[in-house]
Scaffold this motif. Sequence first.
Motif, PDB file in Angstrom:
ATOM      1  N   VAL A 104       0.823  -1.212   0.000  1.00  0.00           N
ATOM      2  CA  VAL A 104       0.000   0.000   0.000  1.00  0.00           C
ATOM      3  C   VAL A 104       0.861   1.267   0.000  1.00  0.00           C
ATOM      4  N   PRO A 105       1.827   1.416   0.914  1.00  0.00           N
ATOM      5  CA  PRO A 105       2.636   2.642   0.858  1.00  0.00           C
ATOM      6  C   PRO A 105       3.786   2.562  -0.143  1.00  0.00           C
ATOM      7  N   GLY A 106       4.042   1.362  -0.693  1.00  0.00           N
ATOM      8  CA  GLY A 106       5.144   1.226  -1.656  1.00  0.00           C
ATOM      9  C   GLY A 106       6.510   1.399  -1.016  1.00  0.00           C
ATOM     10  N   ARG A 107       6.661   0.925   0.216  1.00  0.00           N
ATOM     11  CA  ARG A 107       7.915   1.084   0.954  1.00  0.00           C
ATOM     12  C   ARG A 107       8.642  -0.256   1.032  1.00  0.00           C
ATOM     13  N   SER A 108       9.597  -0.477   0.142  1.00  0.00           N
ATOM     14  CA  SER A 108      10.317  -1.750   0.102  1.00  0.00           C
ATOM     15  C   SER A 108      11.126  -1.996   1.368  1.00  0.00           C
ATOM     16  N   GLU A 109      11.527  -0.936   2.069  1.00  0.00           N
ATOM     17  CA  GLU A 109      12.294  -1.121   3.300  1.00  0.00           C
ATOM     18  C   GLU A 109      11.455  -1.740   4.418  1.00  0.00           C
ATOM     19  N   MET A 110      10.146  -1.842   4.186  1.00  0.00           N
ATOM     20  CA  MET A 110       9.245  -2.470   5.144  1.00  0.00           C
ATOM     21  C   MET A 110       9.213  -3.998   4.954  1.00  0.00           C
ATOM     22  N   GLU A 111       9.788  -4.490   3.852  1.00  0.00           N
ATOM     23  CA  GLU A 111       9.718  -5.917   3.532  1.00  0.00           C
ATOM     24  C   GLU A 111      10.235  -6.836   4.634  1.00  0.00           C
ATOM     25  N   PRO A 112      11.403  -6.568   5.254  1.00  0.00           N
ATOM     26  CA  PRO A 112      11.871  -7.488   6.302  1.00  0.00           C
ATOM     27  C   PRO A 112      10.902  -7.583   7.490  1.00  0.00           C
ATOM     28  N   VAL A 113      10.292  -6.480   7.857  1.00  0.00           N
ATOM     29  CA  VAL A 113       9.327  -6.487   8.963  1.00  0.00           C
ATOM     30  C   VAL A 113       8.089  -7.282   8.556  1.00  0.00           C
ATOM     31  N   ALA A 114       7.601  -7.035   7.348  1.00  0.00           N
ATOM     32  CA  ALA A 114       6.417  -7.737   6.859  1.00  0.00           C
ATOM     33  C   ALA A 114       6.683  -9.237   6.740  1.00  0.00           C
ATOM     34  N   GLU A 115       7.875  -9.601   6.280  1.00  0.00           N
ATOM     35  CA  GLU A 115       8.204 -11.018   6.147  1.00  0.00           C
ATOM     36  C   GLU A 115       8.230 -11.716   7.506  1.00  0.00           C
ATOM     37  N   GLU A 116       8.852 -11.064   8.510  1.00  0.00           N
ATOM     38  CA  GLU A 116       8.885 -11.677   9.840  1.00  0.00           C
ATOM     39  C   GLU A 116       7.484 -11.760  10.436  1.00  0.00           C
ATOM     40  N   ALA A 117       6.719 -10.692  10.297  1.00  0.00           N
ATOM     41  CA  ALA A 117       5.335 -10.718  10.797  1.00  0.00           C
ATOM     42  C   ALA A 117       4.550 -11.822  10.107  1.00  0.00           C
ATOM     43  N   GLY A 118       4.743 -11.961   8.803  1.00  0.00           N
ATOM     44  CA  GLY A 118       4.047 -13.000   8.048  1.00  0.00           C
ATOM     45  C   GLY A 118       4.406 -14.396   8.527  1.00  0.00           C
ATOM     46  N   ARG A 119       5.693 -14.613   8.814  1.00  0.00           N
ATOM     47  CA  ARG A 119       6.121 -15.928   9.324  1.00  0.00           C
ATOM     48  C   ARG A 119       5.472 -16.218  10.681  1.00  0.00           C
ATOM     49  N   ARG A 120       5.433 -15.219  11.541  1.00  0.00           N
ATOM     50  CA  ARG A 120       4.860 -15.416  12.874  1.00  0.00           C
ATOM     51  C   ARG A 120       3.342 -15.624  12.813  1.00  0.00           C
TER      52      ARG A 120
END
Length: 130
Positions: A104-120
């Motif tokens: 949504v915000p187009g912020r690629s630097e958010m990817e590591p946080v999103a990936e960890e949240a997704g795994r959890r």
Amino acid sequence: MEYARTITLDLPYDQAVPRVKEAFAEQGFGTLTEIDVRATLKNKIGEDIEDYVILGACNPHLAHRALDIEREIGLLLPCNVVVRAAGDGTTLVQALDPGVMVSVPGRSEMEPVAEEAGRRIQAALDALKG
């Protein structure tokens, strides 16, 4: 755009809600809020729906990392977990896909946080499926 991760539990709603809280707690998500949507709609507008609760489940470490990147991301944190009766003795559990924080915000630097949240989140959902 797909934005939910959904599973069906072979449990009645009243047994599913505490199990969902436990599964998310094991992944570092505390339940900060609990909104009884069914009771609210009945009390405020006289409408009846199935048992339906929105849990405000937050992982403070992940939230902090995301907020350090962009303060407005609080609007998109994957904190809402919906637990609702499916009508056949089963219960649906739905969690926001953390990829929304990136797309949504187009912020690629958010990817590591999103990936960890997704795994959890996925680990919590997988634990519920047994």
